[in-house]
Design a protein around this motif. Structure first.
Motif, PDB file in Angstrom:
ATOM      1  N   GLY B  12       0.885  -1.424   0.020  1.00  0.00           N
ATOM      2  CA  GLY B  12      -0.069   0.036   0.011  1.00  0.00           C
ATOM      3  C   GLY B  12       0.714   1.408   0.063  1.00  0.00           C
ATOM      4  N   LYS B  13       2.144   1.299   0.888  1.00  0.00           N
ATOM      5  CA  LYS B  13       2.616   2.301   0.683  1.00  0.00           C
ATOM      6  C   LYS B  13       3.468   2.607  -0.561  1.00  0.00           C
ATOM      7  CE  LYS B  13       3.913   1.592   5.643  1.00  0.00           C
ATOM      8  NZ  LYS B  13       2.955   2.417   6.268  1.00  0.00           N
ATOM      9  N   LYS B  14       3.828   1.589  -1.202  1.00  0.00           N
ATOM     10  CA  LYS B  14       4.361   1.545  -2.534  1.00  0.00           C
ATOM     11  C   LYS B  14       3.383   2.302  -3.561  1.00  0.00           C
ATOM     12  CE  LYS B  14       7.516   0.961  -4.408  1.00  0.00           C
ATOM     13  NZ  LYS B  14       8.778   1.714  -4.652  1.00  0.00           N
ATOM     14  N   VAL B  15       2.001   1.806  -3.410  1.00  0.00           N
ATOM     15  CA  VAL B  15       0.696   2.297  -4.223  1.00  0.00           C
ATOM     16  C   VAL B  15       0.908   3.730  -4.134  1.00  0.00           C
ATOM     17  CG1 VAL B  15      -1.523   2.165  -4.492  1.00  0.00           C
ATOM     18  CG2 VAL B  15      -0.396  -0.080  -4.173  1.00  0.00           C
ATOM     19  N   ILE B  16       0.938   4.165  -2.814  1.00  0.00           N
ATOM     20  CA  ILE B  16       0.833   5.628  -2.476  1.00  0.00           C
ATOM     21  C   ILE B  16       2.067   6.349  -3.108  1.00  0.00           C
ATOM     22  CG2 ILE B  16       1.340   7.492  -0.705  1.00  0.00           C
ATOM     23  CD1 ILE B  16      -0.229   5.681   1.102  1.00  0.00           C
ATOM     24  N   MET B  17       3.160   5.806  -3.336  1.00  0.00           N
ATOM     25  CA  MET B  17       4.496   6.385  -3.808  1.00  0.00           C
ATOM     26  C   MET B  17       4.298   6.503  -5.218  1.00  0.00           C
ATOM     27  SD  MET B  17       7.917   5.402  -1.989  1.00  0.00           S
ATOM     28  CE  MET B  17       8.549   6.806  -2.589  1.00  0.00           C
ATOM     29  N   ALA B  18       3.628   5.438  -6.044  1.00  0.00           N
ATOM     30  CA  ALA B  18       3.363   5.352  -7.221  1.00  0.00           C
ATOM     31  C   ALA B  18       2.452   6.307  -7.769  1.00  0.00           C
ATOM     32  CB  ALA B  18       3.244   3.850  -7.759  1.00  0.00           C
ATOM     33  N   VAL B  19       1.291   6.423  -7.093  1.00  0.00           N
ATOM     34  CA  VAL B  19       0.226   7.341  -7.634  1.00  0.00           C
ATOM     35  C   VAL B  19       0.654   8.786  -7.403  1.00  0.00           C
ATOM     36  CG1 VAL B  19      -2.020   8.274  -7.003  1.00  0.00           C
ATOM     37  CG2 VAL B  19      -1.648   5.775  -7.134  1.00  0.00           C
ATOM     38  N   GLY B  21       3.724   9.783  -7.335  1.00  0.00           N
ATOM     39  CA  GLY B  21       4.920   9.991  -8.336  1.00  0.00           C
ATOM     40  C   GLY B  21       4.265  10.598  -9.595  1.00  0.00           C
ATOM     41  N   LEU B  22       3.321   9.513 -10.122  1.00  0.00           N
ATOM     42  CA  LEU B  22       2.845   9.898 -11.413  1.00  0.00           C
ATOM     43  C   LEU B  22       2.090  11.115 -11.355  1.00  0.00           C
ATOM     44  CD1 LEU B  22       1.359   6.179 -12.178  1.00  0.00           C
ATOM     45  CD2 LEU B  22       3.396   7.316 -13.222  1.00  0.00           C
ATOM     46  N   ILE B  23       1.161  11.599 -10.505  1.00  0.00           N
ATOM     47  CA  ILE B  23       0.674  12.889 -10.247  1.00  0.00           C
ATOM     48  C   ILE B  23       1.964  13.903 -10.707  1.00  0.00           C
ATOM     49  CG2 ILE B  23      -0.192  14.720  -8.773  1.00  0.00           C
ATOM     50  CD1 ILE B  23      -1.746  12.426  -7.719  1.00  0.00           C
ATOM     51  N   MET B  24       3.016  13.636  -9.857  1.00  0.00           N
ATOM     52  CA  MET B  24       4.170  14.658 -10.230  1.00  0.00           C
ATOM     53  C   MET B  24       4.849  14.612 -11.680  1.00  0.00           C
ATOM     54  SD  MET B  24       5.878  14.787  -6.500  1.00  0.00           S
ATOM     55  CE  MET B  24       5.927  12.896  -5.942  1.00  0.00           C
ATOM     56  N   VAL B  25       4.878  13.383 -12.066  1.00  0.00           N
ATOM     57  CA  VAL B  25       5.280  13.226 -13.531  1.00  0.00           C
ATOM     58  C   VAL B  25       4.254  14.078 -14.311  1.00  0.00           C
ATOM     59  CG1 VAL B  25       5.693  11.480 -15.526  1.00  0.00           C
ATOM     60  CG2 VAL B  25       6.321  10.687 -12.939  1.00  0.00           C
ATOM     61  N   GLY B  26       3.287  13.997 -14.229  1.00  0.00           N
ATOM     62  CA  GLY B  26       2.226  14.857 -15.271  1.00  0.00           C
ATOM     63  C   GLY B  26       2.450  16.374 -14.965  1.00  0.00           C
ATOM     64  N   PHE B  27       2.823  16.677 -13.640  1.00  0.00           N
ATOM     65  CA  PHE B  27       3.140  17.944 -13.557  1.00  0.00           C
ATOM     66  C   PHE B  27       4.383  18.484 -13.913  1.00  0.00           C
ATOM     67  CE2 PHE B  27       5.977  21.054 -10.986  1.00  0.00           C
ATOM     68  CZ  PHE B  27       5.368  22.061 -11.237  1.00  0.00           C
ATOM     69  N   VAL B  28       5.379  17.803 -14.093  1.00  0.00           N
ATOM     70  CA  VAL B  28       6.767  18.038 -14.689  1.00  0.00           C
ATOM     71  C   VAL B  28       6.869  18.247 -16.179  1.00  0.00           C
ATOM     72  CG1 VAL B  28       8.369  17.447 -12.679  1.00  0.00           C
ATOM     73  CG2 VAL B  28       7.868  15.956 -14.529  1.00  0.00           C
ATOM     74  N   VAL B  29       6.021  17.203 -16.834  1.00  0.00           N
ATOM     75  CA  VAL B  29       5.729  17.112 -18.281  1.00  0.00           C
ATOM     76  C   VAL B  29       5.255  18.310 -18.855  1.00  0.00           C
ATOM     77  CG1 VAL B  29       4.536  16.197 -20.193  1.00  0.00           C
ATOM     78  CG2 VAL B  29       5.768  14.844 -18.386  1.00  0.00           C
ATOM     79  N   ALA B 175       4.383   1.730 -12.676  1.00  0.00           N
ATOM     80  CA  ALA B 175       3.364   0.953 -13.311  1.00  0.00           C
ATOM     81  C   ALA B 175       3.479  -0.612 -12.938  1.00  0.00           C
ATOM     82  CB  ALA B 175       4.021   0.886 -14.977  1.00  0.00           C
ATOM     83  N   ARG B 176       4.689  -1.220 -12.761  1.00  0.00           N
ATOM     84  CA  ARG B 176       4.832  -2.417 -11.861  1.00  0.00           C
ATOM     85  C   ARG B 176       4.342  -2.603 -10.610  1.00  0.00           C
ATOM     86  NH1 ARG B 176       7.305  -6.473 -14.116  1.00  0.00           N
ATOM     87  NH2 ARG B 176       7.212  -5.858 -16.200  1.00  0.00           N
ATOM     88  N   THR B 177       4.389  -1.489  -9.706  1.00  0.00           N
ATOM     89  CA  THR B 177       3.906  -1.140  -8.389  1.00  0.00           C
ATOM     90  C   THR B 177       2.347  -1.439  -8.492  1.00  0.00           C
ATOM     91  OG1 THR B 177       5.577   0.064  -7.809  1.00  0.00           O
ATOM     92  CG2 THR B 177       3.669   0.032  -6.201  1.00  0.00           C
ATOM     93  N   LEU B 178       1.684  -0.598  -9.468  1.00  0.00           N
ATOM     94  CA  LEU B 178       0.278  -0.538  -9.534  1.00  0.00           C
ATOM     95  C   LEU B 178      -0.336  -1.732 -10.187  1.00  0.00           C
ATOM     96  CD1 LEU B 178       0.055   3.080 -10.392  1.00  0.00           C
ATOM     97  CD2 LEU B 178      -0.278   2.059  -8.145  1.00  0.00           C
ATOM     98  N   GLY B 179       0.780  -2.622 -10.706  1.00  0.00           N
ATOM     99  CA  GLY B 179       0.065  -3.947 -11.399  1.00  0.00           C
ATOM    100  C   GLY B 179      -0.344  -3.738 -12.744  1.00  0.00           C
TER     101      GLY B 179
END
Ligand code: FES
Lengths: 257, 217
Positions: B12-19, B21-29, B175-179
């Protein structure tokens, strides 16, 4: 061939351990790593010294007993091989070989290179039973299993529980082990009735044993003597979140409580 | 509730990091694409900045989402790092990484570098606190004068290298963390992560390079 062994010696679980150097001359290049240790132990015994304790059983890569870190690599330098399947010709004569037990808080050292890996058994136990009819043998093709599911399940089921994934993981994670066990039942029709409950309890047990988390280093896949893919971890993660999100309240527990 | 066991679990903690993280990826792009307007001259990028500020509450909503994402990301990272340290109290005398990438092994320190950079960057380009000649609203002027200071430009470039590495591992592993990653015979192949990491790092780095080289002034 000729080697110098730098071996972790530890008299017992509570004793302090340390490295001891042993010269290892006259070793056949065709000796397996364990046979080489046998030769050294024989020489130690003849001198009246305590032989090096290491665990082993099948010596053909199917039992998962022979756990050791050889020169910083779990199961040594040969990919897809357990320590017992590594031969001395894979090393260079004159090498100093550092031999250490698996290092994990969940695998306490019993003696020298022998660790207690019961934590992995407890993860399997947490998985519980599967509902399967007992009685007479059923027809072979009564339950249909798609070929690709059968293959992937079989790949996952090839895990021998040696613990190399934990040993090689910089986080000390047992994710590859747990995910392999979950995948091998989770892909088969026989594993479906208890799939959610099994996923939740095995993951909970994995955390309870104080294994680390998975950051996808990928070291476990390389260390695995059965080369189980980190794909199973992605599958476990997906299944775990799905299982928690869709779990129904446990009626038997409520009734009993 | 079902998310409590999820939050408590390492997965679950990794899922939080992944989600997050992806929000921040969207921002930096989006941020990187916005920056590239500097090459179209002062009017263009200043107008873009004025547009962003004109959104009022929406800007604050975005800032809040990002701040929460950053905090959750760091919180989970710290907790997981503690768990991983505790999982191996006695380190190996010798250990040789076999297949793990440099990017994967530098996620923690890279993350610390990025936090330091983000704090500096906000004080530099948003509030102007550490900027030599900050003019509110004149983004073009701020970045040209701010990045002309070469040690600052070098720090920006190093931070972008760290960001590229962080994304090279993070985009792939989330992507792997989120399955959602599909089974593949080559689990280490990561075309999407490579494109995102290179585009973001190079896209951002173009600005300080262009200022140092005098292409934009
Ligand atoms: S001794 Fe059985 S796997 Fe090596």
């Amino acid at each position: 061939m000729e080697f110098t062994l730098r071996v972790w010696r530890q008299a017992g679980p509570a004793a302090a351990g340390g490295f001891v150097d042993y010269p290892a001359p006259d070793i056949s290049p065709d000796a397996s790593f364990l046979e080489m240790l046998d030769v050294i132990n024989e020489r130690l015994s003849e001198r009246g010294d305590e032989p090096i304790a290491f665990s082993h059983d099948c010596r053909e890569g199917i039992c998962g007993s022979c756990a050791m870190m050889i020169d910083g690599v779990a199961h040594g330098p040969v990919s897809g091989a357990a320590t017992c399947q590594v031969h001395m010709r894979s090393f260079r004569t004159g090498d100093t070989l550092t031999i250490e037990p698996w290092r994990s808080v969940a695998f306490p050292v019993i003696k020298d290179l022998v660790t207690d890996r019961a934590a992995l058994d407890r993860i399997i136990q947490a998985g519980g039973f599967i509902t399967a009819p007992t009685g007479g043998a059923r027809d072979a093709n009564e339950i249909l299993v798609p070929k690709d599911a059968a293959d992937a399940a079989m790949d996952a089921a090839s895990c021998i529980g040696c613990g190399a994934c934990v040993a090689a993981c910089p986080n000390g994670s047992a994710s590859l082990f747990t995910a392999a066990k979950l995948t091998h039942l989770g892909l088969l029709p026989q594993g479906q009735p208890e799939r959610s409950r099994r996923t939740i309890s095995m993951v909970a047990q994995m955390d309870r044993e104080h294994f680390g988390h998975c950051t996808m280093f990928g070291e476990c896949q390389e260390a695995c003597p059965k080369q189980i893919s980190i794909d199973v971890i992605a599958r476990m993660n997906r299944d775990y979140v799905r299982a928690l999100a869709t779990a129904r309240p446990d009626r038997t527990a409520a009734a009993a409580g | 509730m079902w998310w409590m066991p999820l939050y408590r679990s390492t997965i679950g903690k990794k899922v939080i990091m992944a989600v997050t993280g992806l929000i921040m990826v969207g921002f930096v792009v989006v941020h990187m694409l916005g920056n590239l307007q500097a090459f179209q001259g002062p009017e263009r990028i200043n107008a873009y900045s004025a547009f962003l500020h004109s959104t009022g509450e929406l800007l604050w909503v975005a800032r809040t989402v990002l701040l929460v994402a950053v905090i959750l990301h760091i919180d989970a990272a710290v907790q997981l790092t503690r768990i991983a340290r505790a999982a191996r109290p006695l380190q190996y005398a010798e250990r040789r990484p076999q297949v793990s990438t440099l990017a994967s092994r530098t996620m923690r320190w890279g993350g610390v570098v990025l936090v330091a950079f983000i704090v500096f960057h906000i004080l530099h380009m948003t509030t102007g606190t550490v900027h030599p000649s900050f003019a509110a609203g004149d983004v073009y002027h701020n970045l040209v004068t701010g990045l002309r200071v070469w040690p600052v430009a070098i720090f920006y470039l190093l931070a972008m290298a760290a960001l590229g590495l962080h994304l090279y591992h993070g985009v792939w592993s989330s992507a792997r963390t989120l399955g959602v990653a599909r089974p593949t015979p080559h689990p280490f192949h990561r075309p999407v992560a490579v494109v995102v990491a290179v585009a973001v790092a190079v896209g951002f780095a173009l600005i300080p390079v262009a200022v140092l080289a005098g292409w934009i002034r």
